[in-house]
Design a protein around this motif. Structure first.
Motif, mmCIF file in Angstrom:
data_model
loop_
_atom_site.group_PDB
_atom_site.id
_atom_site.type_symbol
_atom_site.label_atom_id
_atom_site.label_comp_id
_atom_site.label_asym_id
_atom_site.label_seq_id
_atom_site.Cartn_x
_atom_site.Cartn_y
_atom_site.Cartn_z
ATOM 1 N N SER A 150 0.820 -1.213 0.000
ATOM 2 C CA SER A 150 0.000 0.000 0.000
ATOM 3 C C SER A 150 0.855 1.266 0.000
ATOM 4 C CB SER A 150 -0.983 -0.010 1.161
ATOM 5 O OG SER A 150 -0.341 -0.300 2.355
ATOM 6 N N ASP A 151 2.021 1.217 0.570
ATOM 7 C CA ASP A 151 2.960 2.340 0.460
ATOM 8 C C ASP A 151 4.204 1.821 -0.254
ATOM 9 O OD1 ASP A 151 1.943 4.777 2.043
ATOM 10 O OD2 ASP A 151 1.589 3.124 3.433
ATOM 11 N N GLY A 231 0.037 -0.244 -4.419
ATOM 12 C CA GLY A 231 -1.028 -1.182 -4.098
ATOM 13 C C GLY A 231 -2.281 -0.545 -3.528
ATOM 14 N N PHE A 232 -2.172 0.659 -3.017
ATOM 15 C CA PHE A 232 -3.361 1.365 -2.525
ATOM 16 C C PHE A 232 -4.221 1.764 -3.717
ATOM 17 C CE2 PHE A 232 -5.767 5.080 -1.181
ATOM 18 C CZ PHE A 232 -6.253 4.694 0.057
ATOM 19 N N THR A 233 -3.612 2.488 -4.640
ATOM 20 C CA THR A 233 -4.331 2.924 -5.837
ATOM 21 C C THR A 233 -4.856 1.717 -6.618
ATOM 22 O OG1 THR A 233 -2.748 4.753 -5.942
ATOM 23 C CG2 THR A 233 -4.159 4.426 -7.850
#
Lengths: 314, 314
Positions: A150-151, A231-233
């Motif tokens: 995610s980051d 991975g967030f987007t």
């Protein structure tokens, strides 16, 4: 001869859909030399034994008396349920008794199992997961990362680009796949800090055919074969795209193009970057999804795909 | 009596569509006391004069001999073309001669003009822009930020939540709007560092009705009235959603639900957080979009919306 482990306890319709998928795969791949090791409870294996009585040369079984549920905490469940189908599967994969492992069970446990049980391909920092993107004319794109990372650091996006290009070429059969960096704005220098810093890395990456930034409007069109993002987007996009099919169906819209947003048909999501093939299925996986996952595992083994990644990132 | 500035040089069909939109607005708001100041070249104003010869009480004009093109660098263009419609519009807005300013011209110049010419509402750190999200049953959601703030701090997301809730309530007329934080995972603690840190701020924000995390699959359904995210993620989603209409049309799919993804119908995007109403139109804005933008500017003025934001963020 490859031995593919399959957790028949995973999925909303376990073990029935898994067994249907195995039957479909057996029927369609009569000439395959691969064997499948079914992992499940005694009761589930009894169903399987009855069904595959004539296939004992290709269908093997191992009892796993415990089951990890969908809502269990992944790390705790794997630690406490060492006799679960997922824990046994990863144990066998790690020690070389299996060549691949498939489950439509607890996604978190599958990811934790992959990261804690398996070695990474040399040079790869973090594993990643990708999704197929349906496009017009029956084409497909690939989007990654869709949720493990995610980051991200710029170097990770650069590795995802290489991993995605390798997958697109080797597994999806796309020659010289076009790689785009998902961004807001077309020119170099646009975007958030991550994409600004990732751009020059992708631009100078000699392993990939980098076409520059792509935007949200390019996701559904045939502009890039591989689209790279954090991975967030990616997870937001994946879940938004997964909602297209049910949302349009609820509006009474039916069309073959929209049917392609029914993501279960694509089978599972391979974990890319670990040394051995791990394929995570949707909870709603049906017959076709399970058959496709077995086929994907076989392809990844045959093409020696994961070890080959080292040449793409080093 | 409000005076709304309108750049008739902006948009792909300037000045025709702007003039069509003004005519539509005049016809539909015969009882409004608002006046419109048209900004454009002598030639464009000549067209307008001929068209609005019977409306000189409500349609005023000011010549702006220069035009900022779509592909000009925003900061440079605003500095060098001080006689452009956009520069003159912001000048008049900043010194109180206009109550609102509308343009479908260079988006970057409109944003730079807003940020450099206008004061912020007390307590707001950064301006933001939002988009309407079409949903089933004719409902709409609001997503923000959709592109000004590509890297955000948690406190900014918290302010966007309050600004979005205020807009949803005051402008869209939604009582006690449900505010969701766009994230990957439902529980508190999930997500990237930004969303992990923003969650407790939103949770303790007494100005808003925070319902927790929402995921990509919730964007198109009626779960949250306001969805908050950083401008990178929001812009990717906006452009992906904008592509739904042309992509499905190209596949031959026509349906009233999909028509609602034709974003031009919603008019323009207000810049939220600066003290005066600025509305940025799509380049493809047509008659309805221009009429809607004038109506939105009027509503924002009448409801004293932007000054009222101070009470939502302090």
């Amino acid at each position: 001869m490859a031995l593919i482990g399959l957790d028949i306890m995973g999925g909303d319709f376990a073990p029935a859909k898994a067994l249907d998928g195995i039957a479909k795969w057996l029927a369609e791949h009569a000439d395959s030399s691969s064997k499948i090791l079914l992992l499940g409870t005694a009761e589930a294996l009894a169903d399987a034994s009855a069904r595959f009585a004539g296939n004992t040369d290709r269908i093997l079984m191992k009892e796993a008396p415990e089951v990890i549920g969908y809502h269990e905490h992944p790390v705790r469940a794997l630690k406490e349920k060492q006799q679960s189908s997922i824990a046994i599967g990863f144990g066998a994969l790690a020690n070389g008794k299996l060549d691949a492992f498939i489950s439509a069970g607890n996604t978190g446990a599958m990811l934790v199992g992959s990261m804690f049980s398996l070695k990474m391909v040399a040079g790869i920092q973090r594993p990643t997961i990708a999704t197929i993107i349906p496009r017009g004319s029956g084409k497909t794109g690939l989007l990654l990362d869709v949720g493990i990372n995610s980051d991200c650091k710029p170097e990770q996006l650069n590795q995802f680009a290489a991993i995605g290009a390798a997958y697109s070429k080797t597994i999806l059969g796309i020659d010289n796949p076009r790689v785009g960096l998902l961004n807001i704005g077309e020119e170099e220098g646009k975007g958030n800090l991550l994409s600004q810093q990732a751009y020059p890395l992708l631009k100078t990456n000699t392993h990939i055919n980098f076409i520059g930034n792509v935007e949200g409007r390019d996701i559904l069109i045939d502009r890039a074969d591989v689209i790279v993002c954090d991975g967030f987007t990616g997870n937001i996009i994946l879940k938004l795209l997964e909602s297209v099919y049910p949302v349009t169906r609820e509006q009474g819209i039916e069309h073959s193009y929209l049917n392609r947003f029914h993501f279960e048909q694509y089978g599972g999501t391979p974990v890319l970057g670990v040394e051995k093939p791990v394929i995570i299925g949707h909870g709603v996986s049906g017959e076709e999804a399970f058959a496709n996952m077995i086929g994907l595992a076989e392809t990844m083994i045959e093409k020696n795909f994961l070890p080959s990644l080292a040449a793409w990132v080093n």
